[in-house]
Design a protein around this motif. Sequence first.
Motif, PDB file in Angstrom:
ATOM      1  N   ALA A 113       0.833  -1.211   0.000  1.00 48.01           N
ATOM      2  CA  ALA A 113       0.000   0.000   0.000  1.00 48.01           C
ATOM      3  C   ALA A 113       0.863   1.255   0.000  1.00 48.01           C
ATOM      4  O   ALA A 113       0.546   2.240  -0.689  1.00 48.01           O
ATOM      5  CB  ALA A 113      -0.920  -0.015   1.222  1.00 48.01           C
ATOM      6  N   PHE A 114       1.968   1.235   0.768  1.00 44.72           N
ATOM      7  CA  PHE A 114       2.847   2.401   0.797  1.00 44.72           C
ATOM      8  C   PHE A 114       3.517   2.633  -0.567  1.00 44.72           C
ATOM      9  O   PHE A 114       3.780   3.771  -0.968  1.00 44.72           O
ATOM     10  CB  PHE A 114       3.930   2.233   1.856  1.00 44.72           C
ATOM     11  N   ALA A 115       3.798   1.544  -1.304  1.00 39.43           N
ATOM     12  CA  ALA A 115       4.483   1.671  -2.610  1.00 39.43           C
ATOM     13  C   ALA A 115       3.536   2.097  -3.731  1.00 39.43           C
ATOM     14  O   ALA A 115       3.987   2.635  -4.762  1.00 39.43           O
ATOM     15  CB  ALA A 115       5.142   0.343  -2.981  1.00 39.43           C
ATOM     16  N   ALA A 116       2.230   1.868  -3.539  1.00 41.30           N
ATOM     17  CA  ALA A 116       1.262   2.205  -4.594  1.00 41.30           C
ATOM     18  C   ALA A 116       1.192   3.724  -4.754  1.00 41.30           C
ATOM     19  O   ALA A 116       1.119   4.467  -3.780  1.00 41.30           O
ATOM     20  CB  ALA A 116      -0.112   1.639  -4.256  1.00 41.30           C
ATOM     21  N   PRO A 117       1.192   4.250  -5.972  1.00 43.35           N
ATOM     22  CA  PRO A 117       1.146   5.707  -6.185  1.00 43.35           C
ATOM     23  C   PRO A 117      -0.260   6.264  -5.958  1.00 43.35           C
ATOM     24  O   PRO A 117      -1.263   5.586  -6.192  1.00 43.35           O
ATOM     25  CB  PRO A 117       1.567   5.859  -7.650  1.00 43.35           C
ATOM     26  N   VAL A 118      -0.311   7.489  -5.483  1.00 42.54           N
ATOM     27  CA  VAL A 118      -1.588   8.175  -5.306  1.00 42.54           C
ATOM     28  C   VAL A 118      -2.080   8.625  -6.681  1.00 42.54           C
ATOM     29  O   VAL A 118      -1.290   9.156  -7.484  1.00 42.54           O
ATOM     30  CB  VAL A 118      -1.414   9.389  -4.362  1.00 42.54           C
ATOM     31  N   PRO A 119      -3.378   8.416  -6.984  1.00 39.91           N
ATOM     32  CA  PRO A 119      -3.890   8.827  -8.307  1.00 39.91           C
ATOM     33  C   PRO A 119      -3.624  10.308  -8.575  1.00 39.91           C
ATOM     34  O   PRO A 119      -3.884  11.163  -7.725  1.00 39.91           O
ATOM     35  CB  PRO A 119      -5.390   8.542  -8.218  1.00 39.91           C
ATOM     36  N   GLY A 120      -3.063  10.595  -9.755  1.00 41.30           N
ATOM     37  CA  GLY A 120      -2.819  11.971 -10.147  1.00 41.30           C
ATOM     38  C   GLY A 120      -1.556  12.573  -9.594  1.00 41.30           C
ATOM     39  O   GLY A 120      -1.286  13.758  -9.836  1.00 41.30           O
ATOM     40  N   SER A 121      -0.765  11.789  -8.865  1.00 40.73           N
ATOM     41  CA  SER A 121       0.457  12.344  -8.283  1.00 40.73           C
ATOM     42  C   SER A 121       1.627  12.294  -9.237  1.00 40.73           C
ATOM     43  O   SER A 121       2.689  12.872  -8.965  1.00 40.73           O
ATOM     44  CB  SER A 121       0.825  11.581  -7.010  1.00 40.73           C
ATOM     45  N   GLY A 122       1.516  11.561 -10.329  1.00 39.08           N
ATOM     46  CA  GLY A 122       2.604  11.437 -11.277  1.00 39.08           C
ATOM     47  C   GLY A 122       3.635  10.395 -10.884  1.00 39.08           C
ATOM     48  O   GLY A 122       4.646  10.241 -11.584  1.00 39.08           O
ATOM     49  N   GLN A 123       3.402   9.714  -9.812  1.00 37.19           N
ATOM     50  CA  GLN A 123       4.338   8.675  -9.369  1.00 37.19           C
ATOM     51  C   GLN A 123       3.984   7.350 -10.019  1.00 37.19           C
ATOM     52  O   GLN A 123       2.876   7.164 -10.545  1.00 37.19           O
ATOM     53  CB  GLN A 123       4.328   8.559  -7.845  1.00 37.19           C
ATOM     54  N   HIS A 124       4.931   6.390  -9.978  1.00 35.33           N
ATOM     55  CA  HIS A 124       4.725   5.097 -10.618  1.00 35.33           C
ATOM     56  C   HIS A 124       5.074   3.972  -9.633  1.00 35.33           C
ATOM     57  O   HIS A 124       5.872   4.162  -8.705  1.00 35.33           O
ATOM     58  CB  HIS A 124       5.593   4.985 -11.881  1.00 35.33           C
ATOM     59  N   PHE A 125       4.438   2.838  -9.858  1.00 34.62           N
ATOM     60  CA  PHE A 125       4.718   1.662  -9.037  1.00 34.62           C
ATOM     61  C   PHE A 125       5.916   0.933  -9.647  1.00 34.62           C
ATOM     62  O   PHE A 125       5.776   0.123 -10.559  1.00 34.62           O
ATOM     63  CB  PHE A 125       3.496   0.741  -8.978  1.00 34.62           C
ATOM     64  N   ASP A 126       7.092   1.244  -9.163  1.00 31.47           N
ATOM     65  CA  ASP A 126       8.310   0.646  -9.689  1.00 31.47           C
ATOM     66  C   ASP A 126       9.159   0.130  -8.533  1.00 31.47           C
ATOM     67  O   ASP A 126       8.710   0.094  -7.372  1.00 31.47           O
ATOM     68  CB  ASP A 126       9.083   1.656 -10.536  1.00 31.47           C
ATOM     69  N   ALA A 127      10.390  -0.236  -8.879  1.00 29.07           N
ATOM     70  CA  ALA A 127      11.271  -0.813  -7.858  1.00 29.07           C
ATOM     71  C   ALA A 127      11.570   0.182  -6.759  1.00 29.07           C
ATOM     72  O   ALA A 127      11.593  -0.162  -5.563  1.00 29.07           O
ATOM     73  CB  ALA A 127      12.570  -1.312  -8.506  1.00 29.07           C
ATOM     74  N   ASN A 128      11.820   1.440  -7.148  1.00 27.90           N
ATOM     75  CA  ASN A 128      12.117   2.446  -6.127  1.00 27.90           C
ATOM     76  C   ASN A 128      10.936   2.640  -5.183  1.00 27.90           C
ATOM     77  O   ASN A 128      11.100   2.767  -3.960  1.00 27.90           O
ATOM     78  CB  ASN A 128      12.480   3.767  -6.808  1.00 27.90           C
ATOM     79  N   ALA A 129       9.730   2.675  -5.760  1.00 25.95           N
ATOM     80  CA  ALA A 129       8.543   2.825  -4.909  1.00 25.95           C
ATOM     81  C   ALA A 129       8.375   1.618  -3.987  1.00 25.95           C
ATOM     82  O   ALA A 129       8.003   1.752  -2.816  1.00 25.95           O
ATOM     83  CB  ALA A 129       7.313   3.019  -5.771  1.00 25.95           C
ATOM     84  N   LEU A 130       8.637   0.421  -4.527  1.00 26.18           N
ATOM     85  CA  LEU A 130       8.499  -0.782  -3.717  1.00 26.18           C
ATOM     86  C   LEU A 130       9.529  -0.819  -2.588  1.00 26.18           C
ATOM     87  O   LEU A 130       9.206  -1.191  -1.455  1.00 26.18           O
ATOM     88  CB  LEU A 130       8.651  -2.016  -4.604  1.00 26.18           C
ATOM     89  N   ILE A 131      10.737  -0.371  -2.899  1.00 21.50           N
ATOM     90  CA  ILE A 131      11.765  -0.323  -1.850  1.00 21.50           C
ATOM     91  C   ILE A 131      11.379   0.696  -0.779  1.00 21.50           C
ATOM     92  O   ILE A 131      11.488   0.433   0.424  1.00 21.50           O
ATOM     93  CB  ILE A 131      13.143   0.015  -2.478  1.00 21.50           C
TER      94      ILE A 131
END
Length: 383
Positions: A113-131
Motif C-alpha cells: 500500500a505504501f508503494a502504490a502511487p496516489v492517483p494523479g500524483s505522477g508517481q509510478h509503481f516501480d522498484a524504487n517505490a516498492l523499496i
Amino acid sequence: MRTAKRWWRAATGPLGRDVAVTALSMVYTVVSVFIDVPSFGGSTPKWLVAVLGVLGTAALLLRRRYPIRVGLLGIPVVLLTGNPLPTGFALMRVAIVRRDRVLVAATVIAATAFAAPVPGSGQHFDANALIGGTVGALIFALWGAYIGVRRDLITSLQERADRAEAEREIRAEQARLAERARIAGEMHDVLAHKMSLIALQAGGLEVNAAAGPEVVERTAALLRVTARQALEDLREVLGVLRSDGQELRPQPELGDLEPLVESSRAAGVPVSLDVTVPVTPPAAVGRAVYRIVQECLTNVHKHARGAATTITVTQEGSAITTVVTNRRPVSAGSLLPGAGSGLIGLRERISVLGGTLRSGQDPDGGWTVVAVIPVGAQRVLTA
C-alpha cells in the motif's frame, strides 16, 4: 516538581501517545486538503481527502483494541490520499502484540500500500517505490516489535520477581511453622517432666494426709526444688528464643540419666536403671536416649503413678537399645492430661537418627517402650 512529573508521566503515557499520533495524522489531513501538493492527495477530490483523513485519524483511537481492522481501514486512506499514518501505526500495534505470520502478512500488505502511487500524483509503481514502501513498513513493524519484546521482557521479569517473592514468603512461613514446632517440642521436653514430678509429689501429700511433719517438710522441699528447676528450664528456653549469641547450658547426654532417674525416685516412683554402654555414643544419640527416658518417666508420672519402672540401656553391635517398662499402675486415674505429642515427637527424633521406636501394652497391664538407635548416627538433632 511533582506537578511537572505528573504532566510528563501523562504526556509519555498511553493517552499522551494517542493524542500525539492523532494530532500528527490530523496535521497530515489538513496539509492534504489546504495545500496543493501532488503527493498529498494527488487528483483525489479535496472533500474525499478530508473525509478519509478524518476517518483514518478517528480510527487511530481504536488501534490498541482493533489494530488489524484499523490497518485495513487505513489502506484506502493511503491509496487515495497518501496518508500512511493510520496503516503504519496500526501495523506497529500489531507488531507490539504479536510477532508471527500475521505480522508478516500485515507488513507485506502495508509495504504494498505504501508503494502504490496516489492517483494523479505522477508517481509510478516501480522498484524504487516498492523499496521505499518496504522500508516504511519495516520501520513501523520493527519499531513495534522492539516495543513488544521489551514489554514482554519487563513482564517476564516482573512475574519472576513476584514468584520469587511468593516463594520467599512460603519459605518464611514454613520456617516459622518449623520453629513453632521446635519450640513446642522443646517446651514439652523441658517442662512436662518437671510438672509431672510436681503433680506426683503433691498427689502424694494429698493421699497421705496423716503424714508427719518430717514427710511434709521433705516433700515440700522437693516441690520447691523441682519448681525452681522448672522455672530455670523455662527461663533457659525463653532465653534461647531471644538469644543474641550468649553461651547456653550444655544439652543433656547419656551420662545425665542417673540424676534424671533420681528425681523420679525422690518423688516416690521405684525406678531401676541399668546402663551397659562400653563407649560413649555420639552426642546426638546420647541426647536422644535421655529424651526417651525422660518422656517415659513423664508418662509414668502422669498415667501410672507409683508403678515400678525398669530402664535398661544396652549396646548390641552397632545400635543402642533403650527399653523402659512400667508395671500395671495401682490407680487408673491420671494426674495430668496428656496431649499425645510426646511419643510422636520421640518417633520423629529417632527417625532422624535412623532408628526405630515401638510402644505398647504388656499382657500384665504394664507398658513398654523400645527404641533402637544406630550408634553411627551423626546427624545434628535439636534438643
